[in-house]
Write an enzyme that holds these catalytic residues in place. Structure first.
Site, PDB file in Angstrom:
ATOM      1  CG  ASP A   1      28.404  20.278  49.741  1.00 19.01           C
ATOM      2  OD1 ASP A   1      27.619  19.519  49.133  1.00 19.01           O
ATOM      3  OD2 ASP A   1      29.025  19.930  50.761  1.00 19.01           O
ATOM      4  N   GLY A   2      25.452  21.394  49.350  1.00 26.80           N
ATOM      5  CA  GLY A   2      24.303  21.517  50.255  1.00 26.80           C
ATOM      6  C   GLY A   2      22.937  21.458  49.584  1.00 26.80           C
ATOM      7  CG  ASN A   3      22.565  21.890  45.351  1.00 17.18           C
ATOM      8  OD1 ASN A   3      22.723  22.990  45.864  1.00 17.18           O
ATOM      9  ND2 ASN A   3      23.007  21.579  44.142  1.00 17.18           N
TER      10      ASN A   3
ATOM     11  NE  ARG B   1      24.455  18.493  53.476  1.00 19.74           N
ATOM     12  CZ  ARG B   1      25.624  19.071  53.666  1.00 19.74           C
ATOM     13  NH1 ARG B   1      25.983  19.452  54.879  1.00 19.74           N
ATOM     14  NH2 ARG B   1      26.439  19.264  52.658  1.00 19.74           N
ATOM     15  CD1 TRP B   2      18.006  25.297  50.823  1.00 15.06           C
ATOM     16  CD2 TRP B   2      16.767  24.121  49.358  1.00 15.06           C
ATOM     17  NE1 TRP B   2      16.962  26.089  50.415  1.00 15.06           N
ATOM     18  CE2 TRP B   2      16.193  25.398  49.505  1.00 15.06           C
ATOM     19  CE3 TRP B   2      16.161  23.210  48.478  1.00 15.06           C
ATOM     20  CZ2 TRP B   2      15.040  25.789  48.818  1.00 15.06           C
ATOM     21  CZ3 TRP B   2      15.023  23.592  47.801  1.00 15.06           C
ATOM     22  CH2 TRP B   2      14.464  24.866  47.970  1.00 15.06           C
TER      23      TRP B   2
ATOM     24  NE  ARG C   1      20.671  13.762  47.358  1.00 14.71           N
ATOM     25  CZ  ARG C   1      21.561  14.310  48.198  1.00 14.71           C
ATOM     26  NH1 ARG C   1      21.324  14.392  49.470  1.00 14.71           N
ATOM     27  NH2 ARG C   1      22.716  14.760  47.729  1.00 14.71           N
TER      28      ARG C   1
ATOM     29  CG  HIS D   1      20.828  18.457  42.692  1.00 14.46           C
ATOM     30  ND1 HIS D   1      21.954  18.781  43.403  1.00 14.46           N
ATOM     31  CD2 HIS D   1      20.596  17.141  42.931  1.00 14.46           C
ATOM     32  CE1 HIS D   1      22.396  17.690  44.035  1.00 14.46           C
ATOM     33  NE2 HIS D   1      21.584  16.689  43.768  1.00 14.46           N
TER      34      HIS D   1
ATOM     35  CD  GLU E   1      35.911  11.421  43.797  1.00 11.88           C
ATOM     36  OE1 GLU E   1      35.679  12.650  43.741  1.00 11.88           O
ATOM     37  OE2 GLU E   1      36.917  10.902  43.280  1.00 11.88           O
TER      38      GLU E   1
ATOM     39  CG  LEU F   1      32.823  36.081  34.925  1.00  6.94           C
ATOM     40  CD1 LEU F   1      33.685  36.545  36.099  1.00  6.94           C
ATOM     41  CD2 LEU F   1      31.392  35.832  35.416  1.00  6.94           C
TER      42      LEU F   1
ATOM     43  NE  ARG G   1      33.426  16.145  52.726  1.00  2.00           N
ATOM     44  CZ  ARG G   1      32.571  15.998  53.732  1.00  2.00           C
ATOM     45  NH1 ARG G   1      32.980  16.088  54.974  1.00  2.00           N
ATOM     46  NH2 ARG G   1      31.281  15.771  53.503  1.00  2.00           N
TER      47      ARG G   1
HETATM   48  C1  IPE Z   1      26.078  19.763  45.832  1.00  2.20           C
HETATM   49  O1  IPE Z   1      25.047  19.433  46.681  1.00  2.20           O
HETATM   50  C2  IPE Z   1      25.797  19.370  44.399  1.00  2.20           C
HETATM   51  C3  IPE Z   1      26.544  18.195  43.944  1.00  2.20           C
HETATM   52  C4  IPE Z   1      27.481  17.581  44.599  1.00  2.20           C
HETATM   53  C5  IPE Z   1      26.222  17.689  42.639  1.00  2.20           C
HETATM   54  P1  IPE Z   1      24.916  17.977  47.332  1.00  2.20           P
HETATM   55  O2  IPE Z   1      24.034  17.164  46.460  1.00  2.20           O
HETATM   56  O3  IPE Z   1      26.239  17.410  47.630  1.00  2.20           O
HETATM   57  O4  IPE Z   1      24.144  18.336  48.671  1.00  2.20           O
HETATM   58  P2  IPE Z   1      24.348  17.643  50.067  1.00  2.20           P
HETATM   59  O5  IPE Z   1      25.794  17.780  50.423  1.00  2.20           O
HETATM   60  O6  IPE Z   1      23.926  16.219  49.906  1.00  2.20           O
HETATM   61  O7  IPE Z   1      23.461  18.416  50.978  1.00  2.20           O
HETATM   62  C1  IPE Z   2      31.671  18.171  46.220  1.00  2.00           C
HETATM   63  O1  IPE Z   2      30.531  17.951  46.978  1.00  2.00           O
HETATM   64  C2  IPE Z   2      31.334  18.193  44.770  1.00  2.00           C
HETATM   65  C3  IPE Z   2      30.476  19.292  44.328  1.00  2.00           C
HETATM   66  C4  IPE Z   2      30.059  20.290  45.038  1.00  2.00           C
HETATM   67  C5  IPE Z   2      30.116  19.250  42.955  1.00  2.00           C
HETATM   68  P1  IPE Z   2      30.133  16.506  47.530  1.00  2.00           P
HETATM   69  O2  IPE Z   2      28.896  16.712  48.309  1.00  2.00           O
HETATM   70  O3  IPE Z   2      30.096  15.544  46.424  1.00  2.00           O
HETATM   71  O4  IPE Z   2      31.372  16.153  48.468  1.00  2.00           O
HETATM   72  P2  IPE Z   2      31.438  15.227  49.748  1.00  2.00           P
HETATM   73  O5  IPE Z   2      30.853  13.897  49.367  1.00  2.00           O
HETATM   74  O6  IPE Z   2      30.657  15.901  50.815  1.00  2.00           O
HETATM   75  O7  IPE Z   2      32.897  15.188  50.058  1.00  2.00           O
HETATM   76 MG    MG Z   3      27.404  17.457  49.273  1.00  2.00          MG
END
Ligand code: IPE
Ligand code: IPE
Ligand code: MG
Length: 243
Positions: free
Chosen positions: A21-23, A25-26, A34, A38, A68, A132, A195
């Site tokens: 997670d966090g791509n 926001r990075w 965004r 990714h 989702e 692996l 979460r």
């Molecule tokens: C995780 O990074 C990648 C996917 C859910 C596909 P996000 O795209 O959720 O990055 P944030 O949470 O918005 O920073």
């Molecule tokens: C969870 O991240 C799914 C993945 C990392 C692929 P999200 O960024 O979609 O989750 P929420 O929306 O913060 O719960």
């Molecule tokens: Mg996210």
């Protein structure tokens, strides 16, 4: 698989599952689109895969796209799907050569036919590997997985292949996308969110959890190793009394 029996506390997690997670926001914090986050995130996967053997990790499971995530703008969804295709094309040969067995979990019907074909091709090409076990969750949601498994179990009962009283944890597990894989010892989420967002609800019943502030595009093998070492200090009791 969770057997209900207490095992000796392992020194290392052999199955680590990561919520990458966090791509977004990075990227946003750098004024970038965004999708750049990714892209950079996809590029981090190789280093983490390659770090596994030294850490005695035999199974790595990565959450790449949730059920989702379709709610995101179409341009982001299309960009992510393009990255999955690119990852398989670019990294496939290396994964084959490195002895990595690749599996995908999640509902496939919703994915484009060409992506599904790439996924099936890589699964087939790596089916004999066992250095692996890399499992990538695309269009994965834990409720969706349990729902699809329940439908298949119900169908087996309806067809007379199974009695309702014979439905056991093992029967459920055999019908999950993760059939045959061990339960994750450690589930790690990056980017400071506490979460699970639907990741592996059945399989994580006795998993340990680790949450790190680092966003996925900044995640390194060093941070990974530190979390794995942190796991080794935990005592897992599986409901029993400390031994
Ligand atoms: C995780 O990074 C990648 C996917 C859910 C596909 P996000 O795209 O959720 O990055 P944030 O949470 O918005 O920073
Ligand atoms: C969870 O991240 C799914 C993945 C990392 C692929 P999200 O960024 O979609 O989750 P929420 O929306 O913060 O719960
Ligand atoms: Mg996210």
């Amino acid at each position: 698989m969770y057997t209900g029996e207490r095992s000796d506390a392992p020194e290392q997690p052999s199955h680590v599952a990561i919520i990458m997670d966090g791509n977004g926001r990075w990227a946003e914090s750098r004024g970038l689109p965004r999708l750049q986050g990714h892209k950079r995130g996809a590029d981090r996967v190789r280093e983490i895969v390659e770090a596994c053997p030294d850490l005695a990790i035999t199974h790595l499971t990565l959450f790449a796209f949730s059920t989702e995530n379709w709610k995101r703008p179409p341009s982001e969804v299309i960009g992510l799907m393009r990255l999955f295709r690119r990852y398989i094309k670019k990294e496939g040969a290396r994964l084959v050569a490195e002895g990595v067995r690749v599996r995908f979990i999640g509902g496939r019907e919703a994915l484009d036919a060409d992506l599904r074909a790439l996924m099936a091709g890589l699964e087939m090409q790596t089916a004999g590997n066992d250095q692996l076990h890399l499992t990538v969750a695309i269009n994965y949601g834990g409720r969706d997985e349990i729902l699809r498994a329940t439908r298949r179990v119900a169908e087996a009962v309806r067809a007379g292949r199974l009695l309702a009283t014979e439905i056991s944890p093992e029967v459920i597990e055999r019908h999950l996308d993760t059939a045959g894989l061990p339960d994750p010892d450690l589930i790690l989420r990056t980017s400071g969110e506490f979460r699970v967002s639907g990741f592996l609800p059945w399989q994580s019943a006795y998993s340990e959890f680790a949450f790190v502030d680092t966003r996925w595009p900044d995640f390194t093998a060093e941070i990974f190793a530190a979390q794995v070492r942190g796991f080794a200090r935990r005592e897992r009791r599986f409901g029993a009394v400390a031994g």
